[in-house]
Scaffold this motif. Structure first.
Motif, PDB file in Angstrom:
ATOM      1  N   VAL A   1       5.546   5.699  -0.226  1.00  0.00           N
ATOM      2  CA  VAL A   1       5.028   6.152  -1.641  1.00  0.00           C
ATOM      3  C   VAL A   1       4.384   4.930  -2.472  1.00  0.00           C
ATOM      4  N   VAL A   2       5.057   3.651  -2.378  1.00  0.00           N
ATOM      5  CA  VAL A   2       4.580   2.575  -3.229  1.00  0.00           C
ATOM      6  C   VAL A   2       3.277   1.995  -2.419  1.00  0.00           C
ATOM      7  N   GLY A   3       3.542   2.048  -1.094  1.00  0.00           N
ATOM      8  CA  GLY A   3       2.377   1.606  -0.297  1.00  0.00           C
ATOM      9  C   GLY A   3       1.176   2.294  -0.559  1.00  0.00           C
ATOM     10  N   LEU A   4       1.260   3.692  -0.679  1.00  0.00           N
ATOM     11  CA  LEU A   4       0.257   4.638  -0.744  1.00  0.00           C
ATOM     12  C   LEU A   4      -0.428   4.170  -1.951  1.00  0.00           C
ATOM     13  N   ILE A   5       0.257   4.091  -3.092  1.00  0.00           N
ATOM     14  CA  ILE A   5      -0.267   3.931  -4.487  1.00  0.00           C
ATOM     15  C   ILE A   5      -0.932   2.675  -4.501  1.00  0.00           C
ATOM     16  N   LEU A   6      -0.496   1.698  -4.075  1.00  0.00           N
ATOM     17  CA  LEU A   6      -0.931   0.256  -3.935  1.00  0.00           C
ATOM     18  C   LEU A   6      -2.292   0.331  -3.025  1.00  0.00           C
ATOM     19  N   GLY A   7      -2.225   0.930  -2.041  1.00  0.00           N
ATOM     20  CA  GLY A   7      -3.409   1.073  -1.115  1.00  0.00           C
ATOM     21  C   GLY A   7      -4.426   1.744  -1.616  1.00  0.00           C
ATOM     22  N   VAL A   8      -4.349   2.593  -2.441  1.00  0.00           N
ATOM     23  CA  VAL A   8      -5.288   3.388  -3.001  1.00  0.00           C
ATOM     24  C   VAL A   8      -5.863   2.826  -4.246  1.00  0.00           C
ATOM     25  N   ILE A   9      -4.968   2.108  -5.004  1.00  0.00           N
ATOM     26  CA  ILE A   9      -5.604   1.288  -6.015  1.00  0.00           C
ATOM     27  C   ILE A   9      -6.460   0.094  -5.529  1.00  0.00           C
ATOM     28  N   GLY A  10      -5.921  -0.448  -4.358  1.00  0.00           N
ATOM     29  CA  GLY A  10      -6.663  -1.647  -3.811  1.00  0.00           C
ATOM     30  C   GLY A  10      -8.151  -1.131  -3.390  1.00  0.00           C
ATOM     31  N   ARG A  11      -8.162   0.305  -2.609  1.00  0.00           N
ATOM     32  CA  ARG A  11      -9.234   0.830  -2.184  1.00  0.00           C
ATOM     33  C   ARG A  11     -10.232   1.105  -3.558  1.00  0.00           C
ATOM     34  N   MET A  12      -9.808   1.381  -4.630  1.00  0.00           N
ATOM     35  CA  MET A  12     -10.574   1.843  -5.833  1.00  0.00           C
ATOM     36  C   MET A  12     -11.099   0.606  -6.386  1.00  0.00           C
ATOM     37  N   LEU A  13     -10.415  -0.405  -6.471  1.00  0.00           N
ATOM     38  CA  LEU A  13     -10.703  -1.711  -7.037  1.00  0.00           C
ATOM     39  C   LEU A  13     -11.587  -2.541  -6.081  1.00  0.00           C
TER      40      LEU A  13
END
Length: 96
Positions: A13-25
């Motif tokens: 879950v943390v990986g998903l959240i960080l990965g999605v934030i990374g993709r957005m930024l």
């Protein structure tokens, strides 16, 4: 046993959240699959934690904003790198 399973689920879950934030930024359009986004996020969490430890800000009073900033920064860099490598691999394959 339940603690180990919970740890795995939390990591994903943390990986998903960080990965999605990374993709957005990250600049541009990252054409990477969701599984790779999660892997990048998980790796970014470990790198961010390590960097926070190096700079002595891993554990602070309250929310560890600096540690999270390191994690997000690592996720952005990781997404950019993964998108480049993935595009090279997918572009190098011949289609019929």
């Amino acid at each position: 046993m339940l603690g180990g399973i919970w740890g795995i689920i939390t990591t994903i879950v943390v990986g998903l959240i960080l990965g999605v934030i990374g993709r957005m930024l990250a600049p541009g359009d990252q054409k990477i699959p969701m599984w790779l986004t999660i892997v990048v996020g998980i790796v970014a969490a470990f790198i961010g934690n390590w960097l926070a430890g190096v700079f002595g800000v891993r554990h602070t009073n309250g929310i560890d904003w600096i540690r999270h900033a390191f994690q997000v920064g690592a996720a952005v860099i990781g997404v950019i790198a993964a998108a480049g490598v993935y595009a090279g691999i997918k572009g190098g394959q011949k289609t019929s």
